[in-house]
Design an enzyme around this catalytic site. Sequence first.
Site, PDB file in Angstrom:
ATOM      1  CE1 TYR A  17      50.386  37.118  37.805  1.00  0.00           C
ATOM      2  CE2 TYR A  17      48.568  36.670  39.306  1.00  0.00           C
ATOM      3  CZ  TYR A  17      49.702  37.387  38.972  1.00  0.00           C
ATOM      4  OH  TYR A  17      50.154  38.364  39.819  1.00  0.00           O
ATOM      5  CD  GLU A  39      48.524  43.778  41.794  1.00  0.00           C
ATOM      6  OE1 GLU A  39      47.357  44.024  42.168  1.00  0.00           O
ATOM      7  OE2 GLU A  39      48.923  42.615  41.620  1.00  0.00           O
ATOM      8  CD1 TRP A  47      45.056  38.410  38.979  1.00  0.00           C
ATOM      9  CD2 TRP A  47      45.511  40.593  38.955  1.00  0.00           C
ATOM     10  NE1 TRP A  47      46.345  38.578  38.486  1.00  0.00           N
ATOM     11  CE2 TRP A  47      46.637  39.909  38.467  1.00  0.00           C
ATOM     12  CE3 TRP A  47      45.560  41.981  39.024  1.00  0.00           C
ATOM     13  CZ2 TRP A  47      47.805  40.555  38.057  1.00  0.00           C
ATOM     14  CZ3 TRP A  47      46.721  42.631  38.617  1.00  0.00           C
ATOM     15  CH2 TRP A  47      47.820  41.918  38.146  1.00  0.00           C
TER      16      TRP A  47
END
Length: 193
Positions: A17, A39, A47
């Site tokens: 990522y 988000e 995350w």
Amino acid sequence: MKVRCEWANVNELEKQYHDTEWGSPVHDDRKLFEFLILEGAQAGLSWDSILKRREGYRKAFDDFDYKLVAAYDDAKVEELLQDTGIIRNRRKILSAIKNASAFIEIRDEFGSFDNYIWGFLEDGKAVQNSWNSMEEVPANTELSEKISKDMKKRGFSFVGPTIVYAFMQAVGMVNDHEIGCFRYEECRKLAEK
């Protein structure tokens, strides 16, 4: 060996990522909507927990088609609450639906969400920071507070200043790669295009 931002060395998913997406300027509305949903879902979680469920979110939220998401009804909400591929939090699911409607209203007013969100930046250019370590990176800024306030006024939820700043980092509105990271210069050059 590639030098990466400290946070990206946890596992292969985060490395990938970081190496291919995080901090690259995004101007595609569907992709911007995806990051807005992800988000918001991440609030209070790591995350990594969202990245592991990203494919689940794609399936559950019709590949982030904001028009379809805006039309979700109570039956769809109940279906999503049973979906183990996503974070099963009613407030976050309802927020995604609400945000899809607000997203469409922004598109109607500005021509695209991209025009709206990048319009907060001077000349539409990404903020180029120069951090030596992740400890220097703020959780939010005056700009993320300003955007958050405007988005809330327009009907968005789960868009506090910290979530907005994480969104800005993800979609390349700010270059928060550490200056020693191999992606720092890449993202700086991408932002100049």
